[in-house]
Scaffold this motif. Sequence first.
Motif, PDB file in Angstrom:
ATOM      1  N   THR A   1      -6.096  -0.485   1.113  1.00 14.18           N
ATOM      2  CA  THR A   1      -6.165  -0.887   2.518  1.00 14.18           C
ATOM      3  C   THR A   1      -7.465  -1.690   2.660  1.00 14.18           C
ATOM      4  O   THR A   1      -8.218  -1.857   1.692  1.00 14.18           O
ATOM      5  CB  THR A   1      -6.236   0.341   3.435  1.00 14.18           C
TER       6      THR A   1
ATOM      7  N   LYS B   1     -10.156  -0.717   4.099  1.00 10.73           N
ATOM      8  CA  LYS B   1     -11.233   0.231   3.775  1.00 10.73           C
ATOM      9  C   LYS B   1     -11.344   0.414   2.264  1.00 10.73           C
ATOM     10  O   LYS B   1     -12.443   0.467   1.712  1.00 10.73           O
ATOM     11  CB  LYS B   1     -10.960   1.568   4.466  1.00 10.73           C
TER      12      LYS B   1
ATOM     13  N   ASP C   1       1.748   4.797   1.043  1.00 13.42           N
ATOM     14  CA  ASP C   1       1.397   5.601   2.208  1.00 13.42           C
ATOM     15  C   ASP C   1       0.528   6.789   1.822  1.00 13.42           C
ATOM     16  O   ASP C   1       0.891   7.601   0.977  1.00 13.42           O
ATOM     17  CB  ASP C   1       2.670   6.085   2.907  1.00 13.42           C
TER      18      ASP C   1
ATOM     19  N   VAL D   1       0.867  -1.182   0.000  1.00 14.91           N
ATOM     20  CA  VAL D   1       0.000   0.000   0.000  1.00 14.91           C
ATOM     21  C   VAL D   1       0.901   1.229   0.000  1.00 14.91           C
ATOM     22  O   VAL D   1       1.875   1.292   0.751  1.00 14.91           O
ATOM     23  CB  VAL D   1      -0.917  -0.004   1.242  1.00 14.91           C
TER      24      VAL D   1
ATOM     25  N   ASP E   1      -5.403   5.541  -1.101  1.00 13.54           N
ATOM     26  CA  ASP E   1      -6.360   4.453  -0.982  1.00 13.54           C
ATOM     27  C   ASP E   1      -7.463   4.657  -2.010  1.00 13.54           C
ATOM     28  O   ASP E   1      -7.601   5.725  -2.606  1.00 13.54           O
ATOM     29  CB  ASP E   1      -6.963   4.395   0.422  1.00 13.54           C
TER      30      ASP E   1
ATOM     31  N   TRP F   1      -6.044  -4.631  -5.785  1.00 10.63           N
ATOM     32  CA  TRP F   1      -4.952  -3.791  -6.287  1.00 10.63           C
ATOM     33  C   TRP F   1      -4.979  -3.769  -7.811  1.00 10.63           C
ATOM     34  O   TRP F   1      -5.556  -4.643  -8.453  1.00 10.63           O
ATOM     35  CB  TRP F   1      -3.586  -4.235  -5.782  1.00 10.63           C
TER      36      TRP F   1
END
Length: 163
Positions: A147, A149, A33, A31, A36, A132
Amino acid sequence: MMRNRFSAGALLVLAAMGAAPAAAGGRAPAVNDGYDWTMRVDDEERAQSAVLAYEVADTDDQPLAFACEEGGNRIFASITGGDPELSAIELTSGDARLQLKGTADAEEMPYFSSEEIAGGSPLIRAFAANGWLRLTASGETTDMAATAKGRDAITRFVRFCTE
């Protein structure tokens, strides 16, 4: 559809983030940083529509977005910023890969909109299952992992578009 805007500097950061390939063996990339997948529903129009965007919350940093109408089983990808001559992108998730042609409009800011993606396509199914996606545009590759979520947002978006 909401259009995003981000600077050339943000594009360079994204290119650097995407420079490292995803983990070998079909595992999901890490992921990024702050990034999302987020879903928004617009019900002000006659038909409800939704946008699924890979973004940094509360910024215009959004390298890729998808849009659809509820139950329409048609999804469109878009990119704002970047190459004003962009005519195709490639999306990959797991073993599923899709080359998408599209059109660019450089009037205000370069904006690329893809041809339609079938809601039940192998790429969309793999994206929903894997959480992804890898975007390749103008020779630059960016991995976009969700993530927990974000995975929920992807699932809700695919359901919204296809049911």
